[in-house]
Design an enzyme around this catalytic site. Sequence first.
Site, mmCIF file in Angstrom:
data_model
loop_
_atom_site.group_PDB
_atom_site.id
_atom_site.type_symbol
_atom_site.label_atom_id
_atom_site.label_comp_id
_atom_site.label_asym_id
_atom_site.label_seq_id
_atom_site.Cartn_x
_atom_site.Cartn_y
_atom_site.Cartn_z
ATOM 1 N N SER A 48 0.810 -1.217 0.000
ATOM 2 C CA SER A 48 0.000 0.000 0.000
ATOM 3 C C SER A 48 0.842 1.264 0.000
ATOM 4 C CB SER A 48 -0.925 0.014 1.225
ATOM 5 O OG SER A 48 -0.152 0.024 2.418
ATOM 6 N N HIS A 67 -2.238 -2.794 -6.212
ATOM 7 C CA HIS A 67 -2.728 -2.521 -4.863
ATOM 8 C C HIS A 67 -4.253 -2.599 -4.812
ATOM 9 C CE1 HIS A 67 -3.478 0.534 -1.435
ATOM 10 N NE2 HIS A 67 -3.428 -0.695 -0.954
ATOM 11 N N GLU A 101 -4.953 0.147 -7.645
ATOM 12 C CA GLU A 101 -3.877 1.035 -8.091
ATOM 13 C C GLU A 101 -2.815 0.180 -8.789
ATOM 14 O OE1 GLU A 101 -3.767 4.720 -4.938
ATOM 15 O OE2 GLU A 101 -2.906 2.824 -4.270
ATOM 16 N N ASN A 152 -3.371 6.495 -0.392
ATOM 17 C CA ASN A 152 -2.756 6.633 0.927
ATOM 18 C C ASN A 152 -1.930 7.908 1.043
ATOM 19 O OD1 ASN A 152 -3.846 4.402 2.178
ATOM 20 N ND2 ASN A 152 -2.213 3.034 1.525
#
Length: 496
Positions: free
Chosen positions: A121, A142, A154, A192
Amino acid sequence: MTRSFEKVGVVGLGTMGAGIAEVFARAGLTVVGVEADHEALGRGRGNLESSTGRALAKGRLSEAEQAEILGRITLTTSLEDLADADLVIEAIPEIMDFKRTLFTELDRICEPSTVLATNTSSLSVTEIAATTGRPGRVVGMHFFNPAPVMKLVEVVHTVVTEDGLAEEVADLARRLGKTPVSVGDRAGFVVNRLLLTYLNHAAVMLENGLATREGIDTAMKLGVGVPMGPFALLDLIGLDTSYEVMCVLFQETRDRRHAPAPILRELVTAGLLGRKSGAGFYNGEAPPTPPAAGKPTVTSVAVLGEGAEEFAARLGDAGFKATTTQAATDATEDADVVVALSHTPVIELAARLPHPRRLVGLHLVGDKLAEVASTVLTSPEATCAVEGLAKIVGRVPVHCKDRAEFVVDALLYPYLNDAVRMHDSGYATMDDIDVAMKLGCGYPAGPFETIDTLGLETVRDGLRALYAEYRDPAFAPAPLLDQLVTAGVRSIRGLS
């Protein structure tokens, strides 16, 4: 030549890895799931059975479909069983040494044509790829938790990723029923990097006493429309996970906004990790509902600022003696409280009043929220009275200090600025960033959609105000924002 992904390996069958294996199997692919030992393999099997069992109980799968999905997944403790896989994805703990060791082994075992993917992540895909003899065939893929439900993937490419591979992996994600976004290899990728920076900023804001945890959570839910406030979301993600991601971000950027808030470190050290441990920012209880309104004890109110007449009229309809004034010095001398409708600090207005303790700032956000700003001169009684007045006109009040942009905009504008910088750096498109934040976080709008709704100049000027107050370089408007406002551009998305 376009690759055909038909046999996929998944290493690590915890909640995330088992979910990824299920997603591939649901799409008709043959899956080999690998765990470290038989005990862990048993837990992985349990994760698969539980997840598909929940779907069965909700009527989303039939018993035959569940059996078919599970039948496509072979479980093993031997990495050697991945030798003929077309793609192998790992979902082991977020520890770089573990991932590098695994990829070295996979590189030895798998065919040279096999694509190796990491579900990390936030860690560097480039650093993981460098342990192999095939760095051009290593990508990030991801998924978001729970993988069978969340639509976003992702797809992370590095500077050495083979031409076309990222798009082939994105096509695979589409085959799985997911929406891929393509991003470069930066710590935290899109979601993130933007989300955790915003959450960390909220924690810093709490430590600085700008508002309470309940106030900040309420403000962001009602003022922006996010599904969860930052502290409830931190508890859900896990404070340890959030702290680790912030450490990775800070290690890459050395930006002080990416330095984990001290309160995060303190809570993690104390074992208060959020929902997983039973307590975090909230001690196992749900975020509280704002209390019901009680009628203020004041009878006369002076209102100034943009929208004063409408606000005063609503107070008048509720039985208060409400007057409007054009300037603070004209405020009715005998008014019990003076309400300054403003989106900027009101201390200068208060200082010009004969009774500065009576003045309270009020920032109306959307159609539900009222930020109630008390200055260093405001009396507690005046603050309490204005909170009651806000409730009477149908707003939920959130008390805060008299600081630049108060709560909502102070959290929102830097997040939008980060998105602009992300796009301007060239590692994600506006459309992909918008899609990522909507699908990955459940936001009602992406950052660039939000900028266009608010207006480029509004966002730019809000950032200037934050920078003037806090002198944090991260709050300085991104050069692209300044340039677009100067050029008279009305829509940032018109550039994409």
